[in-house]
Design an enzyme around this catalytic site. Structure first.
Site, PDB file in Angstrom:
ATOM      1  N   GLY A 194       0.836  -1.213   0.000  1.00 31.22           N
ATOM      2  CA  GLY A 194       0.000   0.000   0.000  1.00 31.22           C
ATOM      3  C   GLY A 194       0.866   1.258   0.000  1.00 31.22           C
ATOM      4  N   ASP A 195       1.950   1.219   0.762  1.00 31.70           N
ATOM      5  CA  ASP A 195       2.863   2.377   0.819  1.00 31.70           C
ATOM      6  C   ASP A 195       3.495   2.604  -0.552  1.00 31.70           C
ATOM      7  OD1 ASP A 195       2.308   2.209   3.546  1.00 31.70           O
ATOM      8  OD2 ASP A 195       4.058   0.947   3.918  1.00 31.70           O
TER       9      ASP A 195
HETATM   10  O1  LIG Z   1       1.518  -0.600  13.043  1.00 33.71           O
HETATM   11  P1  LIG Z   1       1.239   0.261  11.845  1.00 33.71           P
HETATM   12  O2  LIG Z   1       1.917   1.610  11.932  1.00 33.71           O
HETATM   13  O3  LIG Z   1      -0.205   0.343  11.488  1.00 33.71           O
HETATM   14  O4  LIG Z   1       1.882  -0.489  10.579  1.00 33.71           O
HETATM   15  C1  LIG Z   1       3.269  -0.682  10.541  1.00 33.71           C
HETATM   16  C2  LIG Z   1       3.622  -1.612   9.431  1.00 33.71           C
HETATM   17  O5  LIG Z   1       2.985  -2.890   9.527  1.00 33.71           O
HETATM   18  O6  LIG Z   1       3.204  -1.028   8.209  1.00 33.71           O
HETATM   19  C3  LIG Z   1       4.230  -1.107   7.247  1.00 33.71           C
HETATM   20  C4  LIG Z   1       3.657  -1.612   5.963  1.00 33.71           C
HETATM   21  O7  LIG Z   1       2.684  -0.741   5.494  1.00 33.71           O
HETATM   22  C5  LIG Z   1       5.299  -1.986   7.837  1.00 33.71           C
HETATM   23  O8  LIG Z   1       6.564  -1.610   7.371  1.00 33.71           O
HETATM   24  C6  LIG Z   1       5.133  -1.790   9.302  1.00 33.71           C
HETATM   25  O9  LIG Z   1       5.615  -2.840  10.101  1.00 33.71           O
END
Ligand SMILES: O=P(O)(O)OC[C@@]1(O)O[C@H](CO)[C@@H](O)[C@@H]1O
Length: 334
Positions: free
Chosen positions: A250-251
């Protein structure tokens, strides 16, 4: 300049367990460690595309030191508030038959560090894009994204928000340039079960009415949609790849979209590129390398039966030539 804000960065520790039996010792066949947290993933992919960004956030302890050294080694500019106590979290990703994740809560952030962060935000200027993304440690105020956007309001900054439920809905008051939830997140917000882009489109309109200027909703293998700021609907399928690890997919979409929109591409082209970036990461260990992105972009245009715009084709060709000449980060292979 694109600024990414990761208030709760992480080291992503990926294990490949051979079994996953609760209450027993399970063994992993191999492990990998990545710098993670949504904003950091976005900056990592932007770097792969040779688009400059500055990663901002809060980091602490030996894990924070590791994270910042890695960013520096990769040539990703950063501006992080350092904690005096507490460690940046380590998120466990168990990549077995299905992916199981245990994400940490993150360190305690004292109020003075929040103030320091808000002061540092003054570097963001008119014409810049600020991406606010990911969860926040529970010691931070729940409205921190709204506070940041409030502080910077009226300065001509474009906000991008990719955050869970309430954080996202709160942010809509600031009329963000872009939001990018997935179909499950949108389903949870509206209490519905929606899978395909077509099923999600009515909810994209709702999010648009609530204040989001551009709404991307990713729907995994079903494709993705964009309802753009002019009210035009776009739907793109997903290229077929072998799933390796969807963490950061998604990122990668957000990064791909911003890379193309900021370079003047139209919204449809930016969505197709974004979709390819997300898919390329899902087919990679860690965030996708440029060579894989280029292959998936090519496959996606082919699947859609469309000609690739000249700008995208030229870019791929130039990158291939640079890779052959052994130049630059984008020439790296997976
Ligand atoms: O705990 P959050 O902040 O919701 O999500 C964090 C996370 O799962 O999102 C990223 C992937 O989008 C990973 O790099 C990271 O570990």
């Amino acid at each position: 300049m694109i600024y990414t804000m990761t208030l709760n960065p992480a080291l992503d520790y990926v294990m490949h367990p051979l079994t996953l039996d609760m209450g027993f010792t399970n063994r992993s066949s191999s492990e990998e460690l990545y710098c993670g947290g949504n904003g950091i993933n976005i900056s990592t992919l932007l770097k792969e595309l040779d688009v400059p960004s500055i990663a901002m956030g809060i980091a602490g302890g030996f894990t924070g030191d590791y994270l910042l050294t890695e960013l520096q080694d990769k040539g990703i500019a950063s501006n992080f508030v350092r904690l005096d106590r507490g460690n940046t979290r380590i998120n466990i990703k168990l990549n077995g038959i299905v992916m199981t994740m245990v994400n940490g809560m993150g360190p305690k952030i004292p109020e003075k560090k929040v103030d320091e962060l808000l002061e540092r935000m003054d570097v963001v200027r008119a014409g810049d894009t600020l991406v606010l993304t990911g969860s926040i440690p529970n010691s931070l105020p729940e409205d921190i994204y709204t506070q940041i956007m409030g502080k910077l309001a009226g300065r001509g900054i474009q906000f991008v928000v990719d955050a869970p439920g309430q954080l996202l809905m709160e942010s809509l008051k600031a009329r963000p340039f872009l939001i990018k939830p997935n179909n499950h997140e949108v389903g949870r917000i509206y209490g519905v079960n929606i899978e395909s882009p077509e099923e999600c489109m009515p909810y994209a309109h709702k999010l648009h009415e609530e204040g989001a200027r551009n709404v991307i909703i990713s729907c995994g293998g079903h494709g993705s949609l964009l309802l753009d700021e002019n009210g035009v609907e776009h739907i793109v399928p997903t290229a077929k790849v072998k799933l390796v690890n969807a963490t950061g997919a998604g990122d990668s979409m957000v990064a791909g979209f911003l890379a193309k929109v900021t370079s003047g591409e139209d919204y449809e082209t930016a969505l197709i590129f974004a979709s390819a970036c997300g898919t390329a990461t899902a087919a990679s260990n860690g965030i996708a390398k440029r060579s894989k992105i280029d292959r998936v972009v090519t496959a996606l245009y082919k699947k859609m039966g469309r000609a690739m715009p000249g700008t995208i084709a030229r870019d791929i060709e130039e990158n291939r030539a640079r890779a052959e000449a052994g130049e630059g980060i984008s020439g790296k292979t997976e």
